[in-house]
Design a protein around this motif. Structure first.
Motif, mmCIF file in Angstrom:
data_model
loop_
_atom_site.group_PDB
_atom_site.id
_atom_site.type_symbol
_atom_site.label_atom_id
_atom_site.label_comp_id
_atom_site.label_asym_id
_atom_site.label_seq_id
_atom_site.Cartn_x
_atom_site.Cartn_y
_atom_site.Cartn_z
ATOM 1 N N SER A 172 -7.906 -7.786 -15.370
ATOM 2 C CA SER A 172 -6.747 -7.077 -15.908
ATOM 3 C C SER A 172 -5.773 -6.601 -14.824
ATOM 4 N N LYS A 173 -6.099 -6.809 -13.556
ATOM 5 C CA LYS A 173 -5.174 -6.407 -12.492
ATOM 6 C C LYS A 173 -3.917 -7.277 -12.490
ATOM 7 N N ILE A 174 -4.029 -8.440 -13.119
ATOM 8 C CA ILE A 174 -2.912 -9.378 -13.161
ATOM 9 C C ILE A 174 -2.587 -9.707 -14.613
ATOM 10 N N VAL A 175 -1.304 -9.656 -14.946
ATOM 11 C CA VAL A 175 -0.832 -10.140 -16.242
ATOM 12 C C VAL A 175 -0.551 -11.629 -16.078
ATOM 13 N N LYS A 176 -1.171 -12.448 -16.890
ATOM 14 C CA LYS A 176 -1.106 -13.899 -16.709
ATOM 15 C C LYS A 176 -0.143 -14.544 -17.706
ATOM 16 N N VAL A 177 0.647 -15.473 -17.202
ATOM 17 C CA VAL A 177 1.504 -16.288 -18.058
ATOM 18 C C VAL A 177 1.111 -17.734 -17.812
ATOM 19 N N TYR A 178 0.343 -18.294 -18.750
ATOM 20 C CA TYR A 178 -0.130 -19.673 -18.643
ATOM 21 C C TYR A 178 0.585 -20.521 -19.698
ATOM 22 N N GLU A 179 1.785 -20.900 -19.404
ATOM 23 C CA GLU A 179 2.508 -21.761 -20.325
ATOM 24 C C GLU A 179 3.416 -22.696 -19.547
ATOM 25 N N ARG A 180 3.684 -23.840 -20.119
ATOM 26 C CA ARG A 180 4.518 -24.829 -19.466
ATOM 27 C C ARG A 180 5.940 -24.294 -19.304
ATOM 28 N N ASP A 181 6.586 -24.704 -18.234
ATOM 29 C CA ASP A 181 7.979 -24.349 -18.044
ATOM 30 C C ASP A 181 8.721 -25.543 -17.465
ATOM 31 N N THR A 182 10.018 -25.421 -17.331
ATOM 32 C CA THR A 182 10.833 -26.536 -16.850
ATOM 33 C C THR A 182 11.069 -26.492 -15.347
ATOM 34 N N GLY A 183 10.494 -25.498 -14.673
ATOM 35 C CA GLY A 183 10.677 -25.369 -13.235
ATOM 36 C C GLY A 183 10.568 -23.922 -12.811
ATOM 37 N N PRO A 184 10.711 -23.648 -11.504
ATOM 38 C CA PRO A 184 10.543 -22.289 -10.988
ATOM 39 C C PRO A 184 11.435 -21.240 -11.651
ATOM 40 N N ALA A 185 12.710 -21.565 -11.862
ATOM 41 C CA ALA A 185 13.615 -20.587 -12.459
ATOM 42 C C ALA A 185 13.184 -20.232 -13.878
ATOM 43 N N ASP A 186 12.779 -21.230 -14.634
ATOM 44 C CA ASP A 186 12.300 -21.002 -15.994
ATOM 45 C C ASP A 186 11.011 -20.187 -15.969
ATOM 46 N N GLY A 187 10.126 -20.494 -15.023
ATOM 47 C CA GLY A 187 8.892 -19.736 -14.906
ATOM 48 C C GLY A 187 9.145 -18.273 -14.579
ATOM 49 N N LEU A 188 10.090 -18.011 -13.689
ATOM 50 C CA LEU A 188 10.437 -16.633 -13.353
ATOM 51 C C LEU A 188 11.023 -15.907 -14.558
ATOM 52 N N ASN A 189 11.888 -16.571 -15.291
ATOM 53 C CA ASN A 189 12.421 -15.955 -16.506
ATOM 54 C C ASN A 189 11.306 -15.624 -17.486
ATOM 55 N N ASN A 190 10.329 -16.514 -17.606
ATOM 56 C CA ASN A 190 9.190 -16.250 -18.494
ATOM 57 C C ASN A 190 8.409 -15.026 -18.035
ATOM 58 N N GLY A 191 8.227 -14.911 -16.721
ATOM 59 C CA GLY A 191 7.497 -13.770 -16.194
ATOM 60 C C GLY A 191 8.233 -12.466 -16.403
ATOM 61 N N PHE A 192 9.510 -12.455 -16.078
ATOM 62 C CA PHE A 192 10.283 -11.220 -16.207
ATOM 63 C C PHE A 192 10.561 -10.863 -17.665
ATOM 64 N N SER A 193 10.449 -11.830 -18.558
ATOM 65 C CA SER A 193 10.696 -11.530 -19.974
ATOM 66 C C SER A 193 9.651 -10.580 -20.544
ATOM 67 N N ILE A 194 8.471 -10.519 -19.919
ATOM 68 C CA ILE A 194 7.431 -9.596 -20.394
ATOM 69 C C ILE A 194 7.236 -8.418 -19.443
ATOM 70 N N ALA A 195 8.015 -8.367 -18.362
ATOM 71 C CA ALA A 195 7.892 -7.272 -17.394
ATOM 72 C C ALA A 195 8.411 -5.973 -17.999
ATOM 73 N N THR A 196 7.763 -4.870 -17.654
ATOM 74 C CA THR A 196 8.124 -3.568 -18.220
ATOM 75 C C THR A 196 8.564 -2.570 -17.157
ATOM 76 N N GLY A 197 8.728 -3.035 -15.924
ATOM 77 C CA GLY A 197 9.075 -2.130 -14.833
ATOM 78 C C GLY A 197 10.547 -1.759 -14.784
ATOM 79 N N ASP A 198 10.847 -0.777 -13.945
ATOM 80 C CA ASP A 198 12.226 -0.362 -13.702
ATOM 81 C C ASP A 198 12.855 -1.182 -12.585
ATOM 82 N N ILE A 199 11.998 -1.612 -11.633
ATOM 83 C CA ILE A 199 12.432 -2.381 -10.472
ATOM 84 C C ILE A 199 11.711 -3.723 -10.475
ATOM 85 N N PHE A 200 12.441 -4.786 -10.180
ATOM 86 C CA PHE A 200 11.880 -6.130 -10.167
ATOM 87 C C PHE A 200 11.910 -6.729 -8.766
#
Length: 272
Positions: free
Chosen positions: A59-87
């Motif tokens: 549980s120390k890591i929130v995992k996103v295991y889904e296909r994406d179209t590349g690094p930028a898409d993967g980052l968007n997927n990650g930040f779409s579930i982020a709940t922080g104030d600072i990224f």
């Protein structure tokens, strides 16, 4: 305050553990100061043991295991579930230096800014320091001219700033990080630089960023982004060289460090 870090990972298990540890070991210092850390790792389908390593952290890591179209898409997927104030975000073969997150939160608490960039080190596959990488004072004009380098791994930004800029351009497979900076600046975000070394960027024989093909593709993307900044912008060699000199004269510390690095480390592995 909560800081959310996203790592994009794909078949880089050799370096992934060091990256993960560089994030998680800073959690205690944040907690002691009343802050929180959220760590998200995006892996679209590694087959080299990376996912097993990621899973071992529970549980120390929130995992996103889904296909994406590349690094930028993967980052968007990650930040779409982020709940922080600072990224902030970092690739699986790079890593943060101790104290970088605590310092990041201090910068935002003491400065009226939306984004800040720091400095870092360029290292090889054995963690040998090759040279320092200094972030320039960010300028849309100098970026368009090719005279503005920012250490992506040492860049932090507010959640609202990222969202208002629309996230990463998923069509950009080369310089999605630089384009996000441009988009945030075009959206009137205040960007500052701090003179702290916060991360390490790894360059090695099989890394994409160190290849000739990467540099050629990056030049094409850069021209497109320059036209986004100003459709009538001239990128002539003479104009670029003149503005390069001006930008460096306005940043004397940069010149001194470049000279010292050249004497000590020799030829630079990446332009900065």
């Amino acid at each position: 305050m909560k800081i959310s870090i996203v790592t994009i990972s794909f078949n880089q298990c050799e370096f992934l553990k060091q990256c993960i540890e560089s994030v998680l070991k800073q959690n205690k210092a944040l907690r002691d100061a009343g802050n929180e850390l959220e760590y998200i790792v995006v892996d679209p389908g590694s087959t080299d043991g990376s996912r097993e390593l990621i899973d071992s952290y529970g549980s120390k890591i929130v995992k996103v295991y889904e296909r994406d179209t590349g690094p930028a898409d993967g980052l968007n997927n990650g930040f779409s579930i982020a709940t922080g104030d600072i990224f902030a975000y970092i690739n699986a073969d790079d890593y943060f230096l101790d104290g970088s997150f605590k310092r990041a939160l201090q910068v935002f608490s003491k400065n009226k800014c939306d984004v800040f960039t720091g400095h870092g080190w360029v290292v090889d596959e054995n963690d040998q320091k090759l040279h320092r990488c200094l972030s320039h004072k960010f300028s849309l004009r100098q970026y368009a001219l090719g005279n503005c380098v920012v250490m992506q791994q040492s860049t932090f930004f507010k959640r609202s700033t990222y969202e208002n800029a629309g996230g990463f351009n998923t069509e950009n497979r080369i310089s999605w990080d630089g384009e996000l900076m441009v988009d945030m600046a075009l959206n009137a975000s205040k960007i500052i630089r701090v003179n702290d070394f916060l991360s390490c960027f790894r360059v090695y024989s099989t890394s994409i960023s160190g290849s000739g093909d990467f540099l050629k593709a990056a030049e094409i993307e850069h021209k497109r982004i320059a036209l986004k900044i100003d459709p009538d912008f001239s990128t002539s060699k003479i104009k670029s060289n003149v503005n390069w000199l001006i930008s460096k004269l306005l940043d004397p510390k940069y010149i001194i460090v470049r000279i010292l690095d050249g004497m000590h480390y020799g030829k630079r592995k990446i332009p900065s």
